[in-house]
Design a protein around this motif. Structure first.
Motif, PDB file in Angstrom:
ATOM      1  N   UNK A  38       0.887  -1.166   0.000  1.00 14.01           N
ATOM      2  CA  UNK A  38       0.000   0.000   0.000  1.00 14.01           C
ATOM      3  C   UNK A  38       0.915   1.202   0.000  1.00 14.01           C
ATOM      4  N   UNK A  39       1.058   1.856  -1.129  1.00 13.31           N
ATOM      5  CA  UNK A  39       2.119   2.831  -1.307  1.00 13.31           C
ATOM      6  C   UNK A  39       1.671   4.285  -1.236  1.00 13.31           C
ATOM      7  N   UNK A  54      -1.946  12.870   3.606  1.00 13.69           N
ATOM      8  CA  UNK A  54      -1.408  11.869   2.676  1.00 13.69           C
ATOM      9  C   UNK A  54      -0.150  11.214   3.229  1.00 13.69           C
ATOM     10  N   UNK A  55       0.119  10.027   2.705  1.00 16.01           N
ATOM     11  CA  UNK A  55       1.320   9.287   3.086  1.00 16.01           C
ATOM     12  C   UNK A  55       1.790   8.486   1.875  1.00 16.01           C
ATOM     13  N   UNK A  56       3.101   8.409   1.710  1.00 26.17           N
ATOM     14  CA  UNK A  56       3.686   7.657   0.601  1.00 26.17           C
ATOM     15  C   UNK A  56       4.823   6.783   1.116  1.00 26.17           C
ATOM     16  N   UNK A  57       5.001   5.655   0.484  1.00 24.73           N
ATOM     17  CA  UNK A  57       6.188   4.870   0.774  1.00 24.73           C
ATOM     18  C   UNK A  57       7.367   5.448  -0.001  1.00 24.73           C
ATOM     19  N   UNK A  58       8.557   5.065   0.405  1.00 23.18           N
ATOM     20  CA  UNK A  58       9.764   5.596  -0.227  1.00 23.18           C
ATOM     21  C   UNK A  58       9.826   5.260  -1.712  1.00 23.18           C
ATOM     22  N   UNK A  87       7.398  10.995  -6.842  1.00 25.05           N
ATOM     23  CA  UNK A  87       6.990  10.673  -8.217  1.00 25.05           C
ATOM     24  C   UNK A  87       5.477  10.550  -8.347  1.00 25.05           C
ATOM     25  N   UNK A  88       4.829  10.037  -7.319  1.00 25.49           N
ATOM     26  CA  UNK A  88       3.384   9.806  -7.351  1.00 25.49           C
ATOM     27  C   UNK A  88       2.696  10.795  -6.419  1.00 25.49           C
ATOM     28  N   UNK A  89       1.464  11.175  -6.777  1.00 25.67           N
ATOM     29  CA  UNK A  89       0.666  12.068  -5.945  1.00 25.67           C
ATOM     30  C   UNK A  89      -0.748  11.524  -5.839  1.00 25.67           C
ATOM     31  N   UNK A  90      -1.222  11.384  -4.616  1.00 24.71           N
ATOM     32  CA  UNK A  90      -2.606  10.969  -4.381  1.00 24.71           C
ATOM     33  C   UNK A  90      -3.413  12.206  -4.009  1.00 24.71           C
ATOM     34  N   UNK A 106      -4.199   1.973   9.489  1.00 19.12           N
ATOM     35  CA  UNK A 106      -4.575   0.614   9.100  1.00 19.12           C
ATOM     36  C   UNK A 106      -4.221   0.334   7.643  1.00 19.12           C
ATOM     37  N   UNK A 107      -4.484   1.279   6.784  1.00 20.79           N
ATOM     38  CA  UNK A 107      -4.123   1.089   5.382  1.00 20.79           C
ATOM     39  C   UNK A 107      -2.623   0.951   5.221  1.00 20.79           C
ATOM     40  N   UNK A 108      -1.876   1.791   5.885  1.00 23.10           N
ATOM     41  CA  UNK A 108      -0.416   1.717   5.791  1.00 23.10           C
ATOM     42  C   UNK A 108       0.105   0.367   6.269  1.00 23.10           C
ATOM     43  N   UNK A 109      -0.620  -0.246   7.210  1.00 20.68           N
ATOM     44  CA  UNK A 109      -0.234  -1.564   7.714  1.00 20.68           C
ATOM     45  C   UNK A 109      -0.760  -2.701   6.842  1.00 20.68           C
ATOM     46  N   UNK A 110      -1.499  -2.336   5.810  1.00 26.47           N
ATOM     47  CA  UNK A 110      -2.022  -3.348   4.899  1.00 26.47           C
ATOM     48  C   UNK A 110      -3.352  -3.929   5.303  1.00 26.47           C
ATOM     49  N   UNK A 111      -4.018  -3.312   6.268  1.00 27.24           N
ATOM     50  CA  UNK A 111      -5.330  -3.801   6.703  1.00 27.24           C
ATOM     51  C   UNK A 111      -6.408  -3.173   5.824  1.00 27.24           C
TER      52      UNK A 111
END
Length: 122
Positions: free
Chosen positions: A47-48, A57-61, A66-69, A103-108
């Motif tokens: 979940x990036x 917002x939160x992004x993985x490294x 490069x990406x924007x939500x 929860x989303x960041x943890x993959x739930x």
């Protein structure tokens, strides 16, 4: 009832851009954090990019810079703008929802969209 519906995938050359869209049901959009998940064959699920109901917002490294939500509250739609795409970005991209950003960041993941293929190749 379809709760999350993605669109916008396709084939793009390295360095190119794509924008994915995800229309959410009203109940999900108003109460859940939303995000994008990908899992390429042989790779770990990731979940990036995530966005809260308040717009945090939160992004993985792997995608930061490069990406924007983003989201449009009037259209119940979340977007993923992807720039400077690389071959290792190739994957099926899923719009997902969760009860909180953490929860989303943890993959739930609570709800999945049907997925859209993104292929980066020359």
């Amino acid at each position: 009832q379809v709760q999350l519906m993605e669109s916008g995938g396709g084939l793009v050359q390295p360095g190119g851009s794509l924008r994915l869209s995800c229309v959410a049901s009203n109940s999900i959009f108003k109460t859940n954090s939303l995000g994008w998940l990908r899992q390429a064959p042989g790779n770990q699920r990731e979940v990036f990019a995530t966005i809260s109901t308040r717009g945090n917002t939160y992004y993985t490294d792997s995608v930061r810079g490069r990406f924007t939500i983003s989201k449009d509250n009037a259209k119940n739609t979340v977007y993923l703008q992807m720039n400077d795409l690389r071959p290792d970005d190739t994957s099926v991209y899923y719009c997902v929802s969760g009860t909180s950003l953490l929860n989303l960041q943890l993959g739930n993941v609570a709800v999945w969209g049907q997925g859209t293929q993104v292929t980066v190749a020359s």
